[in-house]
Design a protein around this motif. Structure first.
Motif, short mmCIF file in Angstrom:
data_model
loop_
_atom_site.label_atom_id
_atom_site.label_comp_id
_atom_site.label_asym_id
_atom_site.label_seq_id
_atom_site.Cartn_x
_atom_site.Cartn_y
_atom_site.Cartn_z
N GLY A 197 0.72 -1.17 -0.18
CA GLY A 197 -0.28 -0.46 0.02
C GLY A 197 0.84 1.21 -0.35
N ARG A 198 2.23 0.52 0.29
CA ARG A 198 3.04 2.37 0.23
C ARG A 198 3.45 2.09 -1.31
NH1 ARG A 198 6.70 1.07 5.62
NH2 ARG A 198 7.79 2.38 4.56
N VAL A 199 3.78 2.02 -1.69
CA VAL A 199 4.46 1.28 -3.12
C VAL A 199 3.74 1.06 -3.86
CG1 VAL A 199 6.83 1.18 -1.47
CG2 VAL A 199 5.70 -1.01 -2.90
N SER A 200 4.23 1.17 -5.44
CA SER A 200 2.97 0.54 -6.58
C SER A 200 3.17 -0.63 -6.74
CB SER A 200 3.68 1.15 -7.69
OG SER A 200 4.46 0.87 -8.16
N SER A 201 2.25 -1.07 -6.74
CA SER A 201 1.75 -2.42 -7.47
C SER A 201 3.26 -3.49 -8.00
CB SER A 201 0.87 -2.86 -8.39
OG SER A 201 0.43 -2.14 -9.74
N ASN A 202 3.81 -3.12 -9.70
CA ASN A 202 4.43 -3.65 -9.76
C ASN A 202 5.98 -3.11 -9.39
OD1 ASN A 202 3.43 -3.15 -12.54
ND2 ASN A 202 3.80 -1.15 -12.78
N ARG A 203 6.41 -2.25 -8.60
CA ARG A 203 7.36 -1.66 -7.09
C ARG A 203 6.93 -3.29 -5.91
NH1 ARG A 203 12.75 -0.98 -6.36
NH2 ARG A 203 13.05 -0.41 -4.81
N PHE A 204 6.00 -3.57 -5.74
CA PHE A 204 5.35 -4.62 -4.53
C PHE A 204 6.08 -6.21 -5.17
CE2 PHE A 204 2.74 -6.89 -1.31
CZ PHE A 204 3.39 -6.68 -0.53
N SER A 205 5.38 -5.88 -6.43
CA SER A 205 5.54 -7.19 -7.68
C SER A 205 7.37 -7.81 -7.66
CB SER A 205 5.38 -7.17 -8.42
OG SER A 205 5.52 -8.29 -9.35
N LEU A 206 8.16 -6.67 -8.20
CA LEU A 206 9.35 -7.09 -8.10
C LEU A 206 10.05 -6.98 -7.27
CD1 LEU A 206 11.64 -5.91 -10.31
CD2 LEU A 206 11.71 -3.74 -9.29
N LEU A 207 9.89 -6.87 -5.97
CA LEU A 207 10.51 -7.12 -4.92
C LEU A 207 9.98 -7.90 -3.82
CD1 LEU A 207 9.13 -3.71 -2.62
CD2 LEU A 207 11.66 -3.83 -2.98
N LEU A 208 9.04 -8.91 -4.29
CA LEU A 208 8.88 -9.72 -4.12
C LEU A 208 9.82 -10.78 -4.98
CD1 LEU A 208 4.69 -10.41 -3.52
CD2 LEU A 208 7.17 -10.56 -2.00
N ASP A 209 9.40 -11.06 -6.11
CA ASP A 209 10.63 -11.37 -7.48
C ASP A 209 12.37 -11.58 -6.59
OD1 ASP A 209 7.91 -11.66 -8.53
OD2 ASP A 209 8.40 -10.32 -10.62
N CYS A 210 12.70 -10.43 -6.88
CA CYS A 210 13.68 -10.09 -5.75
C CYS A 210 14.12 -10.49 -4.60
CB CYS A 210 14.22 -8.46 -5.90
SG CYS A 210 14.59 -8.22 -7.54
N TRP A 211 12.93 -11.00 -4.17
CA TRP A 211 13.34 -11.62 -3.30
C TRP A 211 13.11 -12.97 -3.06
CZ3 TRP A 211 10.67 -15.75 -0.16
CH2 TRP A 211 10.78 -15.49 0.97
N TYR A 212 12.13 -13.85 -3.57
CA TYR A 212 12.49 -15.13 -4.31
C TYR A 212 13.72 -15.56 -4.73
CZ TYR A 212 11.46 -19.83 -5.77
OH TYR A 212 11.03 -20.59 -6.10
N LYS B 136 2.17 -14.33 -2.38
CA LYS B 136 2.14 -14.08 -4.33
C LYS B 136 0.84 -15.02 -4.61
CE LYS B 136 4.51 -14.94 -7.95
NZ LYS B 136 5.58 -13.10 -8.24
N SER B 137 0.45 -15.38 -4.34
CA SER B 137 -1.77 -15.92 -4.51
C SER B 137 -1.92 -14.95 -4.71
CB SER B 137 -1.91 -17.22 -3.74
OG SER B 137 -1.91 -16.77 -2.35
N ASN B 138 -1.96 -13.79 -3.22
CA ASN B 138 -3.29 -13.18 -3.08
C ASN B 138 -3.20 -11.72 -3.91
OD1 ASN B 138 -5.14 -14.59 -1.34
ND2 ASN B 138 -3.84 -13.65 0.66
N PHE B 139 -1.58 -11.47 -4.23
CA PHE B 139 -1.24 -10.12 -5.04
C PHE B 139 -2.33 -9.70 -5.87
CE2 PHE B 139 1.01 -8.28 -8.51
CZ PHE B 139 1.36 -7.55 -8.01
N PRO B 140 -3.18 -10.72 -7.05
CA PRO B 140 -3.82 -9.84 -7.58
C PRO B 140 -5.25 -9.45 -7.22
CG PRO B 140 -3.53 -12.91 -8.34
CD PRO B 140 -3.08 -11.89 -7.09
N TYR B 141 -5.19 -9.46 -6.12
CA TYR B 141 -6.89 -8.92 -5.35
C TYR B 141 -5.50 -7.71 -4.30
CZ TYR B 141 -8.36 -13.23 -6.59
OH TYR B 141 -9.27 -14.18 -7.79
N LEU B 142 -4.76 -7.22 -3.56
CA LEU B 142 -4.49 -6.41 -2.80
C LEU B 142 -3.85 -5.44 -3.40
CD1 LEU B 142 -1.25 -8.16 -1.89
CD2 LEU B 142 -3.03 -7.71 -0.56
#
Length: 252
Positions: A143-158, A192-198
């Motif tokens: 909620g503090r960063v964009s969806s693209n940024r949040f997705s990128l952070l998750l992918d980098c973490w993984y 990851k699974s809830n991301f489409p709804y966040l």
């Protein structure tokens, strides 16, 4: 009250117990809903309430009492709402299993508060593993960063912890292998699974979709429970009448 109305105490009690709160008609329209359930009491006298609230007017559109918070009860709630002529434009929910498919034909927002609670449940408030610490920090950006940024952070973490997540341990008692870091895996899988709804609330700005269910959790359930606490000692049926009176009073 007996002295004020010149009647016996028993008569006053009978009037109270036979009282049925008035249920007002709702005006059918398009609604942006927040859905959730809560429970009252403990053990034998425990019962629940499931509620749909329109975030635009802050009106409680529909509700009913429940024994368990199940998909069946949410199906019934949706059916009641649509049967009464309302058009659901979106829903904000807590992500319970089955709800995403039940409302799959309309925009769904996963409550950020409940998502954070899921992460804390898996990782605790103060995780010790570096991977868990980093994942919890990423979750805090929701909620503090964009969806693209949040997705990128998750992918980098993984990518960084992929091998770590695949580590397995052997259980000598069962003779089976299991993932060593199951709770960290579960926390990541939840995000990851809830991301489409966040970030649904960002996709439909014209609807003003809330990203939490706080309109119910803090805005309705908390004061309702405070009211029942003041009237502790009354039976379940009287508690339900008091709840209905409280909910219907919001419409006046």
């Amino acid at each position: 009250m007996a002295n004020k109305y010149n009647h016996s105490r028993q008569w006053i009690q009978n009037q109270i117990h036979t009282y049925d709160p008035q249920v007002y008609e709702r005006t059918p329209r398009e609604v942006v809903l927040v859905l959730d359930a809560t429970f009252f009491g403990k053990r034998i006298d425990k019962f629940g309430l499931i509620v749909a609230k329109d975030i635009r007017t802050l009106e409680v559109v529909s509700y009913h009492f429940i024994h368990t918070e199940s998909l069946k009860e949410y199906k019934r709630l949706r059916q009641d709402i649509e049967t009464n002529g309302f058009t659901i434009r979106s829903v904000t929910i807590d992500g319970k299993r089955g709800l995403f498919s039940l409302f799959g034909d309309i925009p769904i927002q996963m409550c950020h508060f409940h998502q954070q609670a899921i992460i804390t449940r898996y990782l605790t408030k103060n995780p010790k593993l570096k991977a868990s610490i980093d994942l919890k920090r990423i979750a805090s950006y929701l909620g503090r960063v964009s969806s693209n940024r949040f997705s990128l952070l998750l992918d980098c973490w993984y990518k960084r912890y992929r091998i770590f997540l695949q580590e397995k341990s052997y259980n000598e008692k069962t003779g089976k292998w299991h993932y060593t870091h199951r709770r960290t895996r579960s926390a990541y899988r939840s995000l990851k699974s809830n991301f489409p709804y966040l970030y649904t609330y960002k996709k439909y700005p014209e609807l003003s979709i809330p990203n939490t269910t706080n309109a119910l959790d803090g805005g309705l359930f908390s004061p309702m429970k405070m009211l029942l606490k003041i009237h502790r000692g009354i039976g379940i049926e009287m508690k339900k009448k008091l709840i209905v009176y409280y909910l219907e009073k919001q419409l006046k």
